[in-house]
Design an enzyme around this catalytic site. Sequence first.
Site, PDB file in Angstrom:
ATOM      1  N   ARG A 163      46.186  54.608  20.402  1.00  0.00           N
ATOM      2  CA  ARG A 163      47.101  54.566  19.252  1.00  0.00           C
ATOM      3  C   ARG A 163      47.920  55.852  19.078  1.00  0.00           C
ATOM      4  NH1 ARG A 163      45.154  50.070  19.362  1.00  0.00           N
ATOM      5  NH2 ARG A 163      44.737  48.769  17.539  1.00  0.00           N
ATOM      6  N   SER A 238      44.874  47.308  10.784  1.00  0.00           N
ATOM      7  CA  SER A 238      43.793  48.296  10.650  1.00  0.00           C
ATOM      8  C   SER A 238      44.318  49.530   9.930  1.00  0.00           C
ATOM      9  CB  SER A 238      43.306  48.744  12.032  1.00  0.00           C
ATOM     10  OG  SER A 238      42.840  47.656  12.768  1.00  0.00           O
ATOM     11  N   GLU A 334      45.115  55.184  10.610  1.00  0.00           N
ATOM     12  CA  GLU A 334      46.001  54.784  11.697  1.00  0.00           C
ATOM     13  C   GLU A 334      47.406  54.615  11.124  1.00  0.00           C
ATOM     14  OE1 GLU A 334      47.363  51.183  14.285  1.00  0.00           O
ATOM     15  OE2 GLU A 334      45.304  50.919  13.618  1.00  0.00           O
TER      16      GLU A 334
HETATM   17  N1  EPU Z   1      33.172  44.302  12.094  1.00  0.00           N
HETATM   18  C1  EPU Z   1      32.352  44.509  11.010  1.00  0.00           C
HETATM   19  N2  EPU Z   1      32.842  44.206   9.762  1.00  0.00           N
HETATM   20  C2  EPU Z   1      34.089  43.696   9.584  1.00  0.00           C
HETATM   21  C3  EPU Z   1      34.924  43.485  10.713  1.00  0.00           C
HETATM   22  C4  EPU Z   1      34.439  43.800  11.970  1.00  0.00           C
HETATM   23  O1  EPU Z   1      31.221  44.941  11.124  1.00  0.00           O
HETATM   24  O2  EPU Z   1      34.461  43.458   8.437  1.00  0.00           O
HETATM   25  C5  EPU Z   1      32.643  44.620  13.435  1.00  0.00           C
HETATM   26  C6  EPU Z   1      32.736  43.389  14.333  1.00  0.00           C
HETATM   27  O3  EPU Z   1      31.565  42.661  14.225  1.00  0.00           O
HETATM   28  C7  EPU Z   1      32.933  43.961  15.697  1.00  0.00           C
HETATM   29  C8  EPU Z   1      33.623  45.295  15.432  1.00  0.00           C
HETATM   30  O4  EPU Z   1      33.503  45.570  14.046  1.00  0.00           O
HETATM   31  O5  EPU Z   1      31.717  44.225  16.302  1.00  0.00           O
HETATM   32  C9  EPU Z   1      35.067  45.317  15.864  1.00  0.00           C
HETATM   33  O6  EPU Z   1      35.820  44.387  15.115  1.00  0.00           O
HETATM   34  P1  EPU Z   1      37.181  43.767  15.677  1.00  0.00           P
HETATM   35  O7  EPU Z   1      36.959  43.091  16.981  1.00  0.00           O
HETATM   36  O8  EPU Z   1      37.790  42.956  14.594  1.00  0.00           O
HETATM   37  O9  EPU Z   1      38.107  44.995  16.030  1.00  0.00           O
HETATM   38  P2  EPU Z   1      38.381  46.407  15.343  1.00  0.00           P
HETATM   39  O10 EPU Z   1      37.738  47.452  16.169  1.00  0.00           O
HETATM   40  O11 EPU Z   1      38.067  46.383  13.887  1.00  0.00           O
HETATM   41  C10 EPU Z   1      40.510  46.890  16.758  1.00  0.00           C
HETATM   42  C11 EPU Z   1      41.950  47.238  16.511  1.00  0.00           C
HETATM   43  C12 EPU Z   1      42.723  46.013  16.040  1.00  0.00           C
HETATM   44  C13 EPU Z   1      42.628  44.949  17.124  1.00  0.00           C
HETATM   45  C14 EPU Z   1      41.137  44.629  17.372  1.00  0.00           C
HETATM   46  C15 EPU Z   1      40.946  43.668  18.498  1.00  0.00           C
HETATM   47  C16 EPU Z   1      41.926  49.586  15.867  1.00  0.00           C
HETATM   48  C17 EPU Z   1      42.096  50.576  14.759  1.00  0.00           C
HETATM   49  N3  EPU Z   1      42.040  48.306  15.522  1.00  0.00           N
HETATM   50  O12 EPU Z   1      39.962  46.518  15.504  1.00  0.00           O
HETATM   51  O13 EPU Z   1      44.079  46.360  15.882  1.00  0.00           O
HETATM   52  O14 EPU Z   1      43.314  43.784  16.760  1.00  0.00           O
HETATM   53  O15 EPU Z   1      40.437  45.855  17.720  1.00  0.00           O
HETATM   54  O16 EPU Z   1      41.132  44.312  19.706  1.00  0.00           O
HETATM   55  O17 EPU Z   1      41.718  49.982  17.006  1.00  0.00           O
HETATM   56  C18 EPU Z   1      45.614  47.216  14.282  1.00  0.00           C
HETATM   57  O18 EPU Z   1      45.692  48.234  14.991  1.00  0.00           O
HETATM   58  O19 EPU Z   1      46.277  47.102  13.236  1.00  0.00           O
HETATM   59  C19 EPU Z   1      44.720  46.146  14.678  1.00  0.00           C
HETATM   60  C20 EPU Z   1      44.527  45.065  13.921  1.00  0.00           C
END
Ligand code: EPU
Length: 338
Positions: A163, A238, A334
């Site tokens: 990012r 995010s 972010e």
């Molecule tokens: N999780 C929780 N609680 C929640 C949501 C998620 O515990 O309320 C856990 C999930 O169970 C999972 C982990 O967190 O194990 C990761 O969740 P998720 O796959 O939704 O991805 P993220 O790490 O929260 C990142 C990116 C997203 C992107 C997703 C999918 C960043 C800051 N965000 O989110 O990007 O869509 O991975 O690859 O890196 C964005 O940048 O705006 C964005 C949405």
Amino acid sequence: MKIFKNISLQKFNTFGIKVFAQELIIFEESKETQDYFQQNDLPQTRMIIGGGSNLLFTKDYSGSLYKMGNKGMDVIDQRSSHIWVKVAAGEDWDSVVSWAVENGYGGIENLSHIPGTIGAAAVQNIGAYGVEFQDVFQSLEAIQLSNGENTNFYLGEMSYEYRNSKFKTSLKNQFIITSVIIKLSRFPMLKLDYGQIKEEALKLSGKSLPDISDIRKAVIHIRQSKLPDPKEIGNAGSFFKNPIVDSKTFDVLQQKYPDIAYYKLEDSQYKLAAAWLIEYSGLKGIHKGKAGIHPQHALILTNNGNATGKEILHLSQFVQSQVKKDFNIELSPEVLIV
Ligand code: EPU
């Protein structure tokens, strides 16, 4: 070129925050952008915006905002394995993904349904489901605001990280990107290893071997089920980055919280899921005034109706302090806070 004075920015940020900018200039093409910056002195306070999907305005903007409003895509080179597409910086990112998938060109299907322009995608190095923008980036053209000169930037010059890029750090607000060249594959290699992607693509398509259009459908389905649509509930995806910690810190945390969500990186570093930390701190679904934390995804801060930017900022600071207290981890936004 369109010049607006004292304009509401509500339509120009996906949080839907109602603040005003002293000036907003939307450029329609590259030549007029060059002419403008050759002929005009730069104001002290200035900023370049894209689709406004990664911005939180906390007050009126007393300066000039610049935005590329140009559109269009051209295939500029084709070889047996790849094609090169030059895209106008103001083009909507997801329209590029949709076009690529419809034509069978692979590489960006995992990045489906991310709001914003391709110019901003290049600045932000957008990423999702195991793919980052830098994986397909070839080069970009940008105009230097101080003298109107046109410059090309190639992959090696972008300082891409999670990012992040040079356009968010050393070159911040010094160049306006006018076009971006990406390289797509004629023989797509599917990336199916992140989370439920594979399972979802198989389920939705009913095939044993999904293709890029099945991946796009799966990604859209997953995103729609978890992430609020900014047209309905103001948000910027995010709000925080996923924090990266060393193996010593990680081991201590994992011993204490065996179900902590993380991804292992190279160099014995670990990326922790900020959403998990926030949910574990008991903050998922809470609200303070009109600002909230989404009940389906703890990393998304929302404008639940006429919230001010300051209300959202205060909620984000509350999240940071709780996560710091509970885990001794600093969350960095972010989203760009202005
Ligand atoms: N999780 C929780 N609680 C929640 C949501 C998620 O515990 O309320 C856990 C999930 O169970 C999972 C982990 O967190 O194990 C990761 O969740 P998720 O796959 O939704 O991805 P993220 O790490 O929260 C990142 C990116 C997203 C992107 C997703 C999918 C960043 C800051 N965000 O989110 O990007 O869509 O991975 O690859 O890196 C964005 O940048 O705006 C964005 C949405």
